[in-house]
Design a protein around this motif. Sequence first.
Motif, PDB file in Angstrom:
ATOM      1  N   UNK A  29       0.882  -1.139   0.061  1.00  0.00           N
ATOM      2  CA  UNK A  29      -0.143   0.130  -0.115  1.00  0.00           C
ATOM      3  C   UNK A  29       0.824   1.129  -0.054  1.00  0.00           C
ATOM      4  N   UNK A  30       2.332   1.194   0.306  1.00  0.00           N
ATOM      5  CA  UNK A  30       3.078   2.262   0.193  1.00  0.00           C
ATOM      6  C   UNK A  30       3.754   2.376  -1.208  1.00  0.00           C
ATOM      7  N   UNK A  31       3.688   3.214  -1.985  1.00  0.00           N
ATOM      8  CA  UNK A  31       4.240   3.310  -3.247  1.00  0.00           C
ATOM      9  C   UNK A  31       5.849   3.326  -3.045  1.00  0.00           C
ATOM     10  N   UNK A  32       6.389   2.335  -3.882  1.00  0.00           N
ATOM     11  CA  UNK A  32       7.993   2.184  -3.974  1.00  0.00           C
ATOM     12  C   UNK A  32       8.092   1.055  -2.996  1.00  0.00           C
ATOM     13  N   UNK A  33       7.385   0.373  -2.247  1.00  0.00           N
ATOM     14  CA  UNK A  33       7.606  -0.408  -1.243  1.00  0.00           C
ATOM     15  C   UNK A  33       6.931  -1.784  -1.816  1.00  0.00           C
ATOM     16  N   UNK A  34       7.625  -3.024  -1.763  1.00  0.00           N
ATOM     17  CA  UNK A  34       7.275  -4.170  -2.560  1.00  0.00           C
ATOM     18  C   UNK A  34       7.579  -5.150  -1.568  1.00  0.00           C
ATOM     19  N   UNK A  35       6.992  -6.341  -1.727  1.00  0.00           N
ATOM     20  CA  UNK A  35       7.313  -7.516  -0.753  1.00  0.00           C
ATOM     21  C   UNK A  35       7.256  -8.756  -1.443  1.00  0.00           C
ATOM     22  N   UNK A  36       8.357  -9.756  -1.180  1.00  0.00           N
ATOM     23  CA  UNK A  36       8.132 -10.960  -1.933  1.00  0.00           C
ATOM     24  C   UNK A  36       8.340 -12.287  -0.722  1.00  0.00           C
ATOM     25  N   UNK A  37       7.847 -13.240  -1.402  1.00  0.00           N
ATOM     26  CA  UNK A  37       8.224 -14.736  -0.424  1.00  0.00           C
ATOM     27  C   UNK A  37       7.494 -14.438   0.750  1.00  0.00           C
ATOM     28  N   UNK A  38       7.835 -14.793   2.067  1.00  0.00           N
ATOM     29  CA  UNK A  38       7.007 -15.139   2.940  1.00  0.00           C
ATOM     30  C   UNK A  38       6.704 -13.790   3.981  1.00  0.00           C
ATOM     31  N   UNK A  39       7.359 -12.614   3.504  1.00  0.00           N
ATOM     32  CA  UNK A  39       6.846 -11.511   4.160  1.00  0.00           C
ATOM     33  C   UNK A  39       5.420 -11.248   3.849  1.00  0.00           C
ATOM     34  N   UNK A  40       4.944 -11.828   3.025  1.00  0.00           N
ATOM     35  CA  UNK A  40       3.510 -11.772   2.568  1.00  0.00           C
ATOM     36  C   UNK A  40       2.877 -13.132   2.970  1.00  0.00           C
ATOM     37  N   UNK A  41       1.318 -13.122   2.843  1.00  0.00           N
ATOM     38  CA  UNK A  41       0.712 -14.228   3.289  1.00  0.00           C
ATOM     39  C   UNK A  41       1.575 -15.701   2.663  1.00  0.00           C
ATOM     40  N   UNK A  42       1.904 -16.576   3.445  1.00  0.00           N
ATOM     41  CA  UNK A  42       2.858 -17.721   3.170  1.00  0.00           C
ATOM     42  C   UNK A  42       2.071 -18.556   2.471  1.00  0.00           C
ATOM     43  N   UNK A  43       2.319 -19.240   1.362  1.00  0.00           N
ATOM     44  CA  UNK A  43       2.015 -20.608   0.704  1.00  0.00           C
ATOM     45  C   UNK A  43       2.784 -21.635   1.151  1.00  0.00           C
ATOM     46  N   UNK A  44       3.095 -22.634   0.273  1.00  0.00           N
ATOM     47  CA  UNK A  44       4.033 -23.782   0.724  1.00  0.00           C
ATOM     48  C   UNK A  44       5.362 -23.280   0.859  1.00  0.00           C
ATOM     49  N   UNK A  45       6.008 -23.823   1.974  1.00  0.00           N
ATOM     50  CA  UNK A  45       7.186 -23.330   2.787  1.00  0.00           C
ATOM     51  C   UNK A  45       8.272 -24.158   1.834  1.00  0.00           C
ATOM     52  N   UNK A  46       8.557 -23.694   0.673  1.00  0.00           N
ATOM     53  CA  UNK A  46       9.492 -24.356  -0.288  1.00  0.00           C
ATOM     54  C   UNK A  46      10.306 -23.245  -0.735  1.00  0.00           C
ATOM     55  N   UNK A  47      11.807 -23.408  -0.874  1.00  0.00           N
ATOM     56  CA  UNK A  47      12.544 -22.505  -1.260  1.00  0.00           C
ATOM     57  C   UNK A  47      12.153 -22.116  -2.523  1.00  0.00           C
ATOM     58  N   UNK A  48      11.959 -23.101  -3.694  1.00  0.00           N
ATOM     59  CA  UNK A  48      11.790 -22.841  -4.881  1.00  0.00           C
ATOM     60  C   UNK A  48      10.675 -22.021  -5.208  1.00  0.00           C
ATOM     61  N   UNK A  49       9.688 -22.018  -4.171  1.00  0.00           N
ATOM     62  CA  UNK A  49       8.363 -20.925  -4.385  1.00  0.00           C
ATOM     63  C   UNK A  49       8.832 -19.590  -3.997  1.00  0.00           C
ATOM     64  N   UNK A  50       9.648 -19.582  -3.092  1.00  0.00           N
ATOM     65  CA  UNK A  50      10.125 -18.173  -2.425  1.00  0.00           C
ATOM     66  C   UNK A  50      11.163 -17.544  -3.561  1.00  0.00           C
ATOM     67  N   UNK A  51      11.966 -18.282  -4.233  1.00  0.00           N
ATOM     68  CA  UNK A  51      12.625 -17.873  -5.225  1.00  0.00           C
ATOM     69  C   UNK A  51      11.715 -17.383  -6.525  1.00  0.00           C
ATOM     70  N   UNK A  52      10.676 -18.091  -6.854  1.00  0.00           N
ATOM     71  CA  UNK A  52      10.011 -17.739  -8.018  1.00  0.00           C
ATOM     72  C   UNK A  52       9.062 -16.590  -7.524  1.00  0.00           C
TER      73      UNK A  52
END
Length: 311
Positions: free
Chosen positions: A263-286
């Motif tokens: 919700x903040x312009x210029x601030x992004x998030x990826x991986x498990x800092x957002x609602x987590x899905x499968x706890x797999x490294x390849x999912x986080x990398x994707x």
Amino acid sequence: MSAEYDVAIVGAGPAGLSAALNLVRARRRVLLVDSNRPRNSATLLSHGFVTRDGISPLELRKLGREEFLGYDEAEHWQTLVTSVTAAEDGFRLDCSYRGEDRSATAGVVLVTTGLQEKLPAIPSLRAYYGTFIHSCIECDAYDKRDQPLAVIGEHPDLAERALLLSQWTDDLVAFTNGADVVTPAEEEHLGRRGIRVERRAIQDVVGDREGLRGVTLVDGETIERSGGFVRPAWSGELGYVAPLGGELDGDGLLVVDGHGRTSVAGLYAAGESTAPGPQQLIVAAGSGARVAATINRDLVGGLAELGDAVQ
């Protein structure tokens, strides 16, 4: 010390490393900041990452840093980000590590610090965690296949996790550790799959140097098990970005759109800092690669207006 970067990425797990590599290849000047305290440090081997099945998670991180730092526009700081605040034309990151303070400014910040976990209060659980007891079913269940297993959890998703784990074993006990987290209907459903629900509190997990032997309950009974899975409590530990006022969900994780924008312009998030899905490294990398593509397109600018003009 201060410097200017196009993108600062906080967290050098698979999501952060993947994003950093893709962004530096997009000719962005990228700062990767990480304290080198990964959640999976207790895990000896990671699985499911194509071409790297069975690699140590620490080795995977090391290889990722080396690949990233092979580019001239790449920089890595081993430090802890204490705050991210708004600055002219972007953000200021203040960092501190072992008595050394550093700061940097960046036009864009990507949060990939993942989750912090707290295990149930079982005295010897930590001694077997990462070897005989794991948290990620998709990652480690294959190596526990056909064994008598425990699944321990104090959260309402215990029945779901037990049902998933039954894909790998037909000898499974779900331990609630005294928590009221499995409904009678769920217990009946699990029972039809041959899964026992044990509602008594756990005194400890027991074993020796050879491995796990069982789960001892408060009344002294020991249920023999040779391995298992546990559901930790997860938290985002995102206080360092709190000054920006980004929207958080009920679990304290950053709310993002389908492309990783907060919700903040210029601030992004990826991986498990957002609602987590499968706890797999390849999912986080994707996830990191996908959000990196969004960041680069947003930095290029004008793509949406170009699309409108074509229409």
